[in-house]
Motif scaffolding. Structure first.
Motif, PDB file in Angstrom:
ATOM      1  N   ARG A   1       1.163  -1.606  -0.063  1.00  0.00           N
ATOM      2  CA  ARG A   1       0.151   0.597   0.291  1.00  0.00           C
ATOM      3  C   ARG A   1       0.893   1.526  -0.077  1.00  0.00           C
ATOM      4  NH1 ARG A   1      -4.890   0.606   0.782  1.00  0.00           N
ATOM      5  NH2 ARG A   1      -5.603  -1.624   1.641  1.00  0.00           N
ATOM      6  N   ASP A   2       1.811   1.437   0.709  1.00  0.00           N
ATOM      7  CA  ASP A   2       2.851   2.165   0.364  1.00  0.00           C
ATOM      8  C   ASP A   2       3.883   2.371  -0.527  1.00  0.00           C
ATOM      9  OD1 ASP A   2       2.109   2.779   3.540  1.00  0.00           O
ATOM     10  OD2 ASP A   2       4.053   1.499   4.468  1.00  0.00           O
ATOM     11  N   LEU A   3       3.779   1.424  -1.315  1.00  0.00           N
ATOM     12  CA  LEU A   3       3.980   2.076  -2.343  1.00  0.00           C
ATOM     13  C   LEU A   3       3.803   2.326  -3.444  1.00  0.00           C
ATOM     14  CD1 LEU A   3       7.132   1.821  -4.471  1.00  0.00           C
ATOM     15  CD2 LEU A   3       6.379  -1.367  -5.111  1.00  0.00           C
ATOM     16  N   SER A   4       2.007   1.566  -3.191  1.00  0.00           N
ATOM     17  CA  SER A   4       0.776   2.343  -4.246  1.00  0.00           C
ATOM     18  C   SER A   4       0.197   3.699  -4.100  1.00  0.00           C
ATOM     19  CB  SER A   4      -0.091   2.074  -3.681  1.00  0.00           C
ATOM     20  OG  SER A   4      -1.230   2.300  -4.465  1.00  0.00           O
ATOM     21  N   GLU A   5       0.583   4.096  -2.754  1.00  0.00           N
ATOM     22  CA  GLU A   5       0.581   5.720  -2.339  1.00  0.00           C
ATOM     23  C   GLU A   5       1.733   6.648  -2.923  1.00  0.00           C
ATOM     24  OE1 GLU A   5      -0.812   5.407   1.358  1.00  0.00           O
ATOM     25  OE2 GLU A   5      -3.560   4.449   1.099  1.00  0.00           O
TER      26      GLU A   5
ATOM     27  N   ILE B   1       3.769   6.209  -5.396  1.00  0.00           N
ATOM     28  CA  ILE B   1       3.956   6.798  -6.812  1.00  0.00           C
ATOM     29  C   ILE B   1       3.145   7.465  -7.266  1.00  0.00           C
ATOM     30  CG2 ILE B   1       3.704   5.525  -8.741  1.00  0.00           C
ATOM     31  CD1 ILE B   1       5.669   2.655  -7.474  1.00  0.00           C
ATOM     32  N   SER B   2       2.109   7.004  -6.437  1.00  0.00           N
ATOM     33  CA  SER B   2       0.440   7.862  -7.353  1.00  0.00           C
ATOM     34  C   SER B   2       0.677   9.463  -7.307  1.00  0.00           C
ATOM     35  CB  SER B   2      -0.300   6.965  -6.558  1.00  0.00           C
ATOM     36  OG  SER B   2      -1.209   5.549  -6.772  1.00  0.00           O
ATOM     37  N   ALA B   3       1.121   9.486  -5.957  1.00  0.00           N
ATOM     38  CA  ALA B   3       1.325  10.965  -4.996  1.00  0.00           C
ATOM     39  C   ALA B   3       1.888  11.718  -5.465  1.00  0.00           C
ATOM     40  CB  ALA B   3       1.663  10.611  -4.124  1.00  0.00           C
ATOM     41  N   ALA B   4       3.304  10.858  -6.915  1.00  0.00           N
ATOM     42  CA  ALA B   4       4.307  11.917  -7.621  1.00  0.00           C
ATOM     43  C   ALA B   4       3.897  11.806  -9.245  1.00  0.00           C
ATOM     44  CB  ALA B   4       5.519  10.729  -8.090  1.00  0.00           C
ATOM     45  N   GLY B   5       2.317  11.521  -9.009  1.00  0.00           N
ATOM     46  CA  GLY B   5       2.043  11.397 -10.635  1.00  0.00           C
ATOM     47  C   GLY B   5       1.231  10.266 -11.341  1.00  0.00           C
ATOM     48  N   GLY B   6       2.066   9.043 -10.607  1.00  0.00           N
ATOM     49  CA  GLY B   6       1.716   7.526 -11.373  1.00  0.00           C
ATOM     50  C   GLY B   6      -0.141   6.431 -10.786  1.00  0.00           C
ATOM     51  N   GLU B   7       0.110   5.699 -11.113  1.00  0.00           N
ATOM     52  CA  GLU B   7      -1.156   4.851 -10.896  1.00  0.00           C
ATOM     53  C   GLU B   7      -0.464   3.820 -10.614  1.00  0.00           C
ATOM     54  OE1 GLU B   7      -6.297   4.800 -12.029  1.00  0.00           O
ATOM     55  OE2 GLU B   7      -4.139   5.059 -13.620  1.00  0.00           O
ATOM     56  N   VAL B   8      -0.112   3.291  -9.343  1.00  0.00           N
ATOM     57  CA  VAL B   8      -0.435   2.003  -8.776  1.00  0.00           C
ATOM     58  C   VAL B   8      -1.329   1.298  -7.679  1.00  0.00           C
ATOM     59  CG1 VAL B   8       1.057   0.657  -7.412  1.00  0.00           C
ATOM     60  CG2 VAL B   8       1.794   2.707  -8.449  1.00  0.00           C
ATOM     61  N   LEU B   9      -2.155   0.267  -8.817  1.00  0.00           N
ATOM     62  CA  LEU B   9      -3.265  -0.485  -7.822  1.00  0.00           C
ATOM     63  C   LEU B   9      -3.186  -1.241  -7.098  1.00  0.00           C
ATOM     64  CD1 LEU B   9      -5.772   0.376 -10.634  1.00  0.00           C
ATOM     65  CD2 LEU B   9      -5.348   1.896  -9.125  1.00  0.00           C
ATOM     66  N   LEU B  10      -3.836  -1.773  -5.935  1.00  0.00           N
ATOM     67  CA  LEU B  10      -3.420  -2.875  -5.184  1.00  0.00           C
ATOM     68  C   LEU B  10      -4.985  -4.107  -5.758  1.00  0.00           C
ATOM     69  CD1 LEU B  10      -3.418  -1.494  -1.429  1.00  0.00           C
ATOM     70  CD2 LEU B  10      -1.393  -2.230  -3.387  1.00  0.00           C
ATOM     71  N   ASP B  11      -4.049  -4.782  -6.291  1.00  0.00           N
ATOM     72  CA  ASP B  11      -5.403  -6.184  -6.956  1.00  0.00           C
ATOM     73  C   ASP B  11      -5.646  -6.766  -6.085  1.00  0.00           C
ATOM     74  OD1 ASP B  11      -6.346  -6.601  -8.905  1.00  0.00           O
ATOM     75  OD2 ASP B  11      -4.811  -7.118 -10.335  1.00  0.00           O
TER      76      ASP B  11
END
Length: 513
Positions: free
Chosen positions: A93-97, A99-109
């Motif tokens: 979850r931390d990695l997802s959040e 990278i997403s905060a930097a403009g990417g999109e990482v989903l927990l699947d």
């Protein structure tokens, strides 16, 4: 249905042995991406603070910085079981959040079968203005702690918690493939099929769904940019992308009945084996998988099986350890009964005598066919979790004798033989450039050389470690025999929890993949 081709040609595959080599290459390739380029990845576990080089960057820094400079960064990470069960829910979850905060999109699947996981380890990098630079990485190495080790096997300074038998910094052996050419387009398609699948991301976990809604988590994947054309041909390797997906409800749009091409690919290759099957595997479990090898050994009297496995399971404890042990004990017993003199199982240690955890998933058959992937040799990996393997058939004949070890007319191939020899040179402390390969080419000579080296090292231990330590890092694997009363409860737990069956009912009943 899936849009992935059966085979792609004109590729170039390069084995990256050990996490340090893979991580170093990954940093170079990601830092070369510019605005509008693509970075897609899938993973089982991702630790945001994992350093990819001794002085960084971390995984989160590398991917977040790419997103900040305009790279399209998209990721799918398994949601994971709860951290209380020693998994990686918080880290993912931390990695997802981050990278997403930097403009990417990482989903927990969590679009998996109950009790299953997304186990694919994939990074796809596309250069929109220079497709010849496109590259993908696939294999057994996660973007997480404990993976950054090298040939010395002193372990990653950032370890995961494992059985204390591996020490505070568990030594780690692993392999990843770097691939270029049209296969990058096939792996891009693999990512896109998972990303665009309409099944809800956490359909099997209503508690997680409610928590995600309260946190404002991203539960809807944004549209992906248009897929670029496949990169141009660049090498002599045919590569087949093999996958596992379970049968689930609702169904995967790209695999309505699941997919078991990993199992089918191995089945076809093993049935063609005549002289030597070489495996490196984390588990080597399951009666169904062992039975495939046992049949091949019975049908081919010159066939040998060499397997390199961990000395100990990665877990410990009265409840967790026995189910891990009983599955391998059962599998090895099946193979050894089929050909007691032609099954050779070893584990690995470093020069200090510390056991090395074997996490690689590698298979080389008769120096012709080779595979590197995320899938272990067990029923779970062949039916239940999502997995990804790349099978490589090199168009380049290997001219070293014997040029056709299997005697089938296929001829030894450079990639498969070189992969096996690179691994064996390290395990046997041979010259890394191949000056000592003479007795490792012919399968009969090679089996004799490997077993002699392992027996010599074991004898040195049995003699009290007197004199100079013999060269090599392999020792005969001696699994502990469990008492009957432990086997009585451990075997059903192993079958139901550790090694479940994700096939549709009709395939289970028919005994087919």
């Amino acid at each position: 249905m899936s849009g992935i081709p059966v085979w792609t040609t004109g590729n170039l595959a390069e084995p990256l042995i050990h996490g340090a080599a893979y991580f170093d290459r990954l940093v170079d390739e990601v830092e070369a991406l510019g605005p509008g380029d693509h970075l897609f990845f899938t993973d089982w576990r991702g630790d945001p603070d994992q350093r990819l080089r001794p002085d960084g960057p971390t995984v989160a820094q590398l991917f977040a910085q790419a997103a900040q400079r305009g790279v399209v960064v998209k990721g799918l990470i398994w949601r994971s079981h709860l951290d209380v069960l020693a998994y990686s829910e918080a880290e993912n979850r931390d990695l997802s959040e981050t990278i997403s905060a930097a403009g990417g999109e990482v989903l927990l699947d969590q679009r998996v079968r109950r009790g299953g996981s997304h186990h694919q380890k994939l990074v796809v990098l596309r250069h929109l203005g220079a497709p010849e630079r496109d590259v993908a990485f696939a294999g057994g190495i996660d973007l997480c702690h404990s993976r950054r080790d090298d040939a010395a096997h002193h372990g990653d300074p950032q370890p995961v918690q494992m059985s204390p038998r591996y020490g505070p910094n568990p030594p780690w052996h692993d392999v990843q493939l770097a691939v270029r050419g049209p296969v990058v387009g096939a792996l891009d398609t693999l990512f896109r099929e998972r990303w665009t699948d309409p099944m809800p991301l956490d359909s099997e976990n209503p508690i997680a769904y409610l928590r995600d809604r309260l946190r404002g988590s991203d539960l809807r994947p944004d549209p992906l940019p248009e897929q670029p054309a496949d990169p141009p041909p660049c090498g002599p390797h045919q590569i087949q992308v093999l996958r596992t997906y379970p049968a689930v409800r609702p169904r995967y749009s790209f695999a309505p009945d699941g997919e078991r091409t990993v199992a089918r690919g191995y089945t076809k290759a093993v049935r063609r084996a005549r002289r030597l099957i070489y495996l490196e595997d984390q588990y080597l479990w399951s009666a169904e998988v062992a039975d495939l090898f046992a049949h091949a050994l019975r049908d081919n009297p010159d066939l040998h099986l060499i397997a390199v496995v961990p000395r100990h399971p990665d877990v410990d404890g009265k409840l967790a350890l026995p189910p891990n042990m009983v599955g391998r004990e059962q599998a090895l017993s099946l193979c050894e009964r089929a050909a007691p003199d032609r099954v050779h199982v070893f584990d690995v240690e470093n020069h200090a005598g510390d056991p090395v955890y074997v996490h690689a998933k590698v298979c080389v058959i008769d120096d012709v066919w080779a595979s590197v992937g995320s899938d272990n040799f067990n029923r779970r990996s062949w039916t239940h979790d999502s997995e990804l393997s790349c099978a490589v058939l090199d168009d380049t004949p290997d001219q070293r004798e014997p040029t056709d070890p299997a005697g089938r007319g296929d001829g030894a191939r450079t990639f498969a033989r070189d992969l096996r020899l690179r691994l064996w040179r390290e395990h046997l402390d041979r010259d890394p450039d191949g000056a000592d390969d003479a007795d490792l080419l012919d399968p009969a000579d090679a089996v004799a050389a490997v077993t002699a080296a392992a027996d010599a090292l074991q004898q040195w231990y049995d003699d009290g470690q007197e004199g100079e330590r013999p060269p090599g890092r392999l020792r005969p694997h001696r699994p502990e025999r469990l008492p009957w009363y432990t086997r009585a409860w451990a075997l059903p737990v192993y079958r139901l929890v550790y090694d479940p069956d994700g096939r549709p009912l009709r395939a289970r009943l028919a005994g087919t993949w």
